[in-house]
Scaffold this motif. Structure first.
Motif: not given
Length: 376
Positions: A241-264
Motif C-alpha cells: 500500500t505504501f509503495q502504491s501511494l508513492v507511485g501514484l504521487a510520482q505520477g502527479g497530474l499528467r504522469g511520467t509517460g507510458l513506460g517511464a514509471g518506476q513502480a513496476k
C-alpha cells in the motif's frame, strides 16, 4: 420486428436511447481492453528484462487472452441472452464442481488454492463463479417472480445458492471475491424486489461477517494493520500500500509517460495484476486515471440503466448483476490501491493481466451488450 430492430416512438422514428447506450457501452469496453494491452506491456516490461530469451512472454500471453476474450465477447453478444436461462443449472453445477476441484488439486500459491492447471493454461474457478451466480440467480428469481413476497419460496433457496458459492471461495481462501459474490447476490435480490426487511437482514449479516472474517486469519489481520497504518507498517504488511501511494504521487497530474514509471521495477508487487492501477496513476497521471475510471463508470452506469429498460425480468437481473459486479470489483481494487480499503487481491476489470478474469469479464460484457441491444 426483428431482434435487431430498434423500438419506435409514437412518431414512427426509431428510439435513439438503446442505440446510444449500446454504442457507449461497446466503445467503453473496447477502449478499456485496448488500454489494458498498453498498460500490461508497460507493467510487464520490467519482468521481461529478467527473461532475456523471451522478454515479451507475459505480454504475448496477455495478447492471447485478449484475443480469446474478444472472441468470447462476440459469441455472447451474438446469442440471444434468453438462451442463457436454460444454461443456468448446468452452469451453476459446473461452477460448484470446479470450486470443489480447485480445493483438492488446485495450484497452491501464497498459501491459497485458486487455480486449476490444464496443460499450459490456468483456470480460476472463482471468476467463473461470478458469472454462474448471476445467471443462476437471475433464472431462479425470474421463475419465481410471482412469489417474491414469500421468503420461504425466494429467500431460502437464494441464500442456499449464495452461501454455497461464497463458502467454497472463502475456503481457498479468497475473502475479496467472497465479498464481491455476496454483494452481487444482495444487489440482485434488491433489484428483484425482495422486501426491505428481508434484504436488510442479509445486508446486516454481510456487514457483520466481513470484519469478523477479516480478523479471523493471521495474514488478514496483517493486511488490516497495513491498511490502517501503511506508513508505520511500510517495511512489512503495509509495504504494498505504501509503495502504491508513492507511485501514484510520482505520477502527479499528467504522469511520467507510458513506460517511464518506476513502480513496476520491483517496488510494487503484482503490478500487472492486482495493482495495475498504480501503473495508470504513475504513467498516465491523475487525468489518465480519471479517464479510465470514467470508462469503467460508463460500463457500470450503462449496465444499471439497461437493467431498468430490459424487456423482461431475466434480462433486467442479468444486466443488474453484471453492472454490480463490475462496479464492486472496481471499487475494491482501486480502493485497495489508493489506501481506502484493505488489499484483497482482486483484479481491475478489462485492464489487469490474467486470462480467466479477462475472458469471463468479456463474456459478461457481451451478455450486458446483448441485453442493451434488445432494450427499449
Amino acid at each position: 420486428m426483428s431482434k435487431l430492430d430498434l423500438p419506435s416512438t409514437p412518431s414512427g422514428r426509431p428510439h435513439s436511447g438503446p442505440s446510444v447506450r449500446y454504442a457507449a457501452l461497446l466503445s467503453a469496453v473496447f477502449l478499456l481492453l485496448l488500454t489494458g494491452v498498453v498498460l500490461v506491456l508497460s507493467a510487464t516490461s520490467a519482468t521481461g528484462v529478467d527473461s532475456s530469451d523471451r522478454p515479451l512472454q507475459y505480454f504475448t500471453r496477455h495478447l492471447w487472452s485478449v484475443g480469446i476474450a474478444v472472441a468470447v465477447l462476440l459469441v455472447t453478444l451474438g446469442v440471444d441472452y434468453r438462451h442463457w436461462r436454460r444454461m443456468a443449472l448446468p452452469l451453476a453445477a459446473a461452477s460448484v464442481s470446479l470450486l470443489v476441484i480447485v480445493l483438492a488439486v488446485g495450484r497452491r500459491t501464497g498459501g491459497a488454492r485458486r487455480w486449476i492447471e490444464i496443460g499450459q493454461f490456468s483456470v480460476q474457478p472463482s471468476e467463473i463463479a461470478k458469472l454462474a451466480l448471476i445467471v443462476a440467480l437471475a433464472a431462479f428469481l425470474d421463475a419465481r417472480k410471482d412469489q417474491i413476497e414469500r421468503p420461504d419460496r425466494i429467500l431460502r433457496p437464494a441464500m442456499l445458492l449464495l452461501t454455497a458459492g461464497c463458502s467454497l471461495v472463502l475456503l481457498q481462501p479468497d475473502l475479496g471475491t467472497t465479498l464481491i459474490l455476496a454483494g452481487i447476490g444482495v444487489g440482485m435480490l434488491f433489484v428483484a424486489g425482495l422486501p426491505g426487511r428481508d434484504l436488510g437482514k442479509i445486508a446486516a449479516m454481510v456487514v457483520v461477517a466481513a470484519p469478523l472474517l477479516a480478523y479471523a486469519a493471521p495474514y488478514r489481520r496483517a493486511r488490516l494493520a497495513g491498511f490502517l497504518d501503511p506508513i508505520s507498517e511500510r517495511a512489512s504488511s503495509g509495504y504494498q500500500t505504501f509503495q502504491s501511494l508513492v507511485g501514484l504521487a510520482q505520477g502527479g497530474l499528467r504522469g511520467t509517460g507510458l513506460g517511464a514509471g518506476q513502480a513496476k521495477w520491483g517496488w510494487v508487487p503484482n503490478a500487472p495484476t492486482d495493482f495495475i492501477f498504480v501503473i495508470v496513476g504513475e504513467e498516465m497521471g491523475l487525468l489518465g486515471a480519471l479517464g479510465l475510471l470514467t470508462l469503467l463508470g460508463v460500463v457500470g452506469i450503462g449496465g444499471l440503466r439497461t437493467s431498468q429498460k430490459a424487456p423482461d425480468l431475466f434480462g433486467s437481473l442479468l444486466a443488474a448483476g453484471i453492472a454490480i459486479w463490475f462496479v464492486l470489483q472496481t471499487l475494491v481494487n482501486v480502493g485497495g490501491v489508493v489506501g481506502l480499503l484493505p488489499v484483497t487481491g482482486v483484479t481491475l476489470p478489462f485492464l489487469s493481466f490474467g486470462g480467466s478474469s479477462l475472458v469471463v469479464t468479456a463474456a459478461a460484457a457481451g451478455l450486458l451488450l446483448n441485453v442493451t441491444r434488445r432494450s427499449g
